[in-house]
Motif scaffolding. Sequence first.
Motif, short mmCIF file in Angstrom:
data_model
loop_
_atom_site.label_atom_id
_atom_site.label_comp_id
_atom_site.label_asym_id
_atom_site.label_seq_id
_atom_site.Cartn_x
_atom_site.Cartn_y
_atom_site.Cartn_z
N LEU A 1 15.70 54.34 -27.80
CA LEU A 1 14.81 55.35 -28.35
C LEU A 1 13.44 55.26 -27.70
O LEU A 1 12.91 54.16 -27.48
CB LEU A 1 14.66 55.14 -29.86
CG LEU A 1 15.98 55.19 -30.65
CD1 LEU A 1 15.74 54.86 -32.11
CD2 LEU A 1 16.61 56.58 -30.51
N ARG B 1 21.37 51.39 -30.54
CA ARG B 1 20.30 52.01 -29.77
C ARG B 1 18.91 51.69 -30.33
O ARG B 1 17.94 51.58 -29.58
CB ARG B 1 20.49 53.53 -29.69
CG ARG B 1 20.73 54.18 -31.06
CD ARG B 1 20.51 55.66 -31.03
NE ARG B 1 21.44 56.34 -30.11
CZ ARG B 1 21.36 57.62 -29.83
NH1 ARG B 1 20.37 58.34 -30.36
NH2 ARG B 1 22.22 58.22 -29.04
N GLU B 2 18.79 51.49 -31.68
CA GLU B 2 17.45 51.19 -32.20
C GLU B 2 17.02 49.76 -31.89
O GLU B 2 15.87 49.40 -32.06
CB GLU B 2 17.25 51.47 -33.66
CG GLU B 2 18.28 51.51 -34.80
CD GLU B 2 19.76 51.51 -34.52
OE1 GLU B 2 20.23 52.39 -33.78
OE2 GLU B 2 20.45 50.64 -35.05
N ASP C 1 13.66 62.17 -27.05
CA ASP C 1 13.60 61.01 -27.92
C ASP C 1 14.45 59.87 -27.37
O ASP C 1 14.20 58.72 -27.65
CB ASP C 1 14.13 61.38 -29.32
CG ASP C 1 13.15 62.30 -30.03
OD1 ASP C 1 11.99 62.37 -29.55
OD2 ASP C 1 13.55 62.93 -31.02
N GLU C 2 15.47 60.25 -26.61
CA GLU C 2 16.41 59.25 -26.10
C GLU C 2 16.13 58.94 -24.65
O GLU C 2 15.76 59.81 -23.86
CB GLU C 2 17.84 59.77 -26.23
CG GLU C 2 18.31 59.86 -27.67
CD GLU C 2 19.78 60.22 -27.73
OE1 GLU C 2 20.37 60.48 -26.66
OE2 GLU C 2 20.31 60.23 -28.86
N ARG D 1 17.94 57.06 -21.30
CA ARG D 1 19.16 56.45 -20.78
C ARG D 1 18.80 55.61 -19.56
O ARG D 1 18.11 56.04 -18.67
CB ARG D 1 20.17 57.54 -20.40
CG ARG D 1 20.74 58.25 -21.64
CD ARG D 1 21.54 59.46 -21.23
NE ARG D 1 22.68 59.12 -20.38
CZ ARG D 1 23.83 58.61 -20.84
NH1 ARG D 1 23.97 58.36 -22.13
NH2 ARG D 1 24.81 58.35 -20.02
N THR E 1 21.63 53.46 -23.97
CA THR E 1 20.74 54.48 -24.50
C THR E 1 19.83 53.87 -25.56
O THR E 1 20.30 53.17 -26.46
CB THR E 1 21.54 55.62 -25.15
OG1 THR E 1 22.51 56.07 -24.23
CG2 THR E 1 20.62 56.76 -25.55
#
Lengths: 360, 578
Positions: free
Chosen positions: A265, A353-354, A250-251, A253, A263
């Motif tokens: 999504l 991150r989002e 899901d992540e 980097r 990082t």
Amino acid sequence: MIEVTLDRVSKQFGGAKGVENVDIRIKPGEFFTFLGPSGCGKTTTLRMIAGFYYPSDGRILFGDRDVTNMPPNKRNTGMVFQNYALFPHMTVFENIAFGLQVRKKSKAEIRDKVTRAQKLVHLDGYGDRRIDQLSGGQQQRVALARALVIEPNILLLDEPLSNLDAKLREETRQEIKRLQLELGITTIYVTHDQSEAMSMSDRIMVMKDGVVQQIGTPHDIYNRPVNQFVASFIGESNLWEGTVEQAGGDEIRVRLTPDLVLTGLAVNASPECRLAAGQKVTLSVRPEAIHEAGAAEQGGENAITAKVVLSEFTGVSMNYIAQTGPLAVKAMFVGQGHRMRERDETIRFIVPRESIYFVG
Amino acid sequence: MNKPQLTPPPVRQTGRWTSITTSPNFVYVLIAPLFLILLAYVIYPFFQTFLQSVKLDGALSLKNYAKFFSLEHTSNLEALWTSVYISVLSVLTCGIVGVAMAFLLERYEFPGRKLLSVLVLVPMALPPLIGVLSFEFLYGSSGIIPRGLQHLLHLEKPPFTLKGIWGVLVVHTFTMYTYFYMTASSAIKGLDPSLEEAAANLGAGRLTIWRRVILPMLTPAIVAASLLVFMISMASYTAPLIFGIERTMTMQIYLSRTNGDLDMAATQSTLLSIVSILFLILMRWYQSARNYQNMSKGVSVHRTEVKSKAGQYVSMVLSFLGVLILMLPILVIVLLAFSEDGKWTTQVLPPSYTLDHFKDLFTDSKTWRPIANSFKMSIAATIGNLIFGVAAAYAIVRMNFKGKTLLDILIMLPWALPGTVVAVNLITAFSEPNVFSFGQVLIGSFWILPLAYFVRHLPLIFRSTSSTLMQTDRSVEEAARNLGASWWYTFRRVVFPMALSGILAGTLLALVEGIGEFVASILLYTNRTTPVSVEIFQRMYAFEFGTACAYGVLQIVMIILVLYVSRKLTGGNAGSAI
Ligand SMILES: Nc1ncnc2c1ncn2[C@@H]1O[C@H](COP(=O)(O)OP(=O)(O)O)[C@@H](O)[C@H]1O
Ligand SMILES: [Mg+2]
């Protein structure tokens, strides 16, 4: 209210490319906008809908009716031209009445409808004025009334606000939107001004060099731009290039500089973007999504330490341009109880991150 | 680099001249001479003519007018009527030809369009007298075309000849349709195509668009050209003279004058002037009342291509015919210039040719004299026009003063007055010494023709200069003043150079117009100062066609040169001077 379909429409001018393969379906009553820089083919597309150009390829339909080669005077579209194209030898009343006279309406009906149209655009009492006795904004409204009074199936507007000054532009923009909502008329609007497009439209088609880039709601286009062009053309954005270090889950980097890894999504990726380790990728981050690192977040995930290059206070917000290594960071803080930093001071940002969007 | 000066530079001494030029009343110092000149050579002669027409044996009387309108001797009324109806018909024929040409050339693309759109202005290159003569040579009773057709078709007599009123009308159409053409084609160029699109978008078909949008938009141009052509037709003198129509106003004036009935000549002149001035006023008023050109900018007119094979052939043939008709007058003058005098009698074309006429023009002192005369007189007049025109243009465009409109109208007045009338006015004013002629009798002296040319061409340099001045930004002038330049220095170093192209274009035009002037010359010339045009006329009647046409070729070459140079100078805006 009518549906408008452009079925793989292209237009060449001799050898020169006008637009390529436009394929859209505009819903009844929708406010649909063509957006793009000058010369990208917006006017060309609109004029094909009005019937002033015929497509080199493809079909145009109003409802189920194929109008591809129908002459413009049979289409019952109301068009507002960029320069208004008002008839200078007629009064305001005569200008508005023109389309009704062509349709052989009775005198009484014409008077009635024109008066109502004048009221609609707040020009009651101006009927006897000559065109050159009106201000730019009033001329604009005559053009609008003239297009609306014939009760067109579709309202076409080609950069109708570009000849107005800033304040008037704002007012007229709201006026057009109000009329469109009241009348529920299918409207196609052409502009190169992204904020105009964002604020008025149900859906937007972004174009570049005759090619459609993205079609979607303002929300989609802003938050999920399909490519770098759309990301940079709509609103402000940080566009950072990096290399994917780790993908699959899901992540994701991504390494931007030797000592900066962000990082994001995996779901926030444009369909054009391939996310695999070792792949070059471009990240889009809106400046207002970035915030100042609190005491607890120092050195945490997605933290950036940068040096202020430029800071400006606009009243609504604080805008920064800061530098970290080779990377420029644009950030915008709205209404945060925040101490303004001067040039050369150090500032710590967090990039949630989002808020990271992979545009490929 | 120099160090910046901290102390202000010394302000220059204010001399007497500077204090004059900076005074708010300086403008009146500049315009007083202008008004004085207009008073002396335009208003005073006009007024003298008027006085002569209402004075009989020293007492005021309207006898002359009664005579003019008398129903017993109707020659004057007939002349008025003929002039009016020739003018009305000329407006119609010129309008149809000119507007049709403008539409064809601006809106359609067909083989031969480029060539035709250059040649369409050829009639402007014809000096008035030579233009009429060429029609007589081509289509007249012994003209080349009627005789040629007679020979070809073995007829008893020529199938047609151009004479009388028809001759006048055809010549008028040929020489004056350009006014319609020029105004209509610039109006069509200025027509914003999006207006037609807007009309189509609102449901109008081709016909409705024509009726409701295109024609109304062209109306101002058409009306303006109609007024102009009417005025010029009323003033036309050469065509009736050559085609022998005596019953026109201008011919009647000429006849009265040559018969020595100066009272009648004055009466006729006054009446004709009133008509012309009324039209001038009407034109001015109309131009200011309606003007809707170019509300939008940067539009290109789309030309419809003639695509069908048949259409292409037809348009090719028609273009060829058009080119032929336009070029024939010049070609025939050139041809005749090489023909031997007195040899052309009943043949279709002159039988024998020679180069002698051109040699003689410059070597034989008898043939050279008129050229020298014309040059001298026109140069004298043009110097006057130059000084007057530039000063007046500067005053009107750049300065504020009382009586500006009056100045403007007075300058345009000589343009509205027929040449015949200008001549009669000068005759009545300067047959006796007075202060404006510095105590001299001008009639019969060298100076009367330069004066006539000066008056007739008063508006030319004024118009071309003021139109270039209007295009230049006055802040440039203010910058010069701000940098410390005096008014006169600014004028010399900034204003004059900026307006130079317009000034030169107008000057050249005034010069060739002076050299070709015929209408006033024929009434005023003396045997010692015969100008070229009068010489051409006399040679014609001595049947020395070759020599006459050689003069004509010289005039045509000069006009074409001037038109070309002034187009180069002003980038195609020289139309403003015409
Ligand atoms: N009539 C025409 N002839 C040739 N090329 C044209 C014509 N109209 C538009 N184009 C070209 O098509 C492209 C798109 O133009 P347009 O639709 O006017 O752009 P905009 O998005 O600014 O309205 C441009 O490259 C333009 O030069
Ligand atoms: Mg456009």
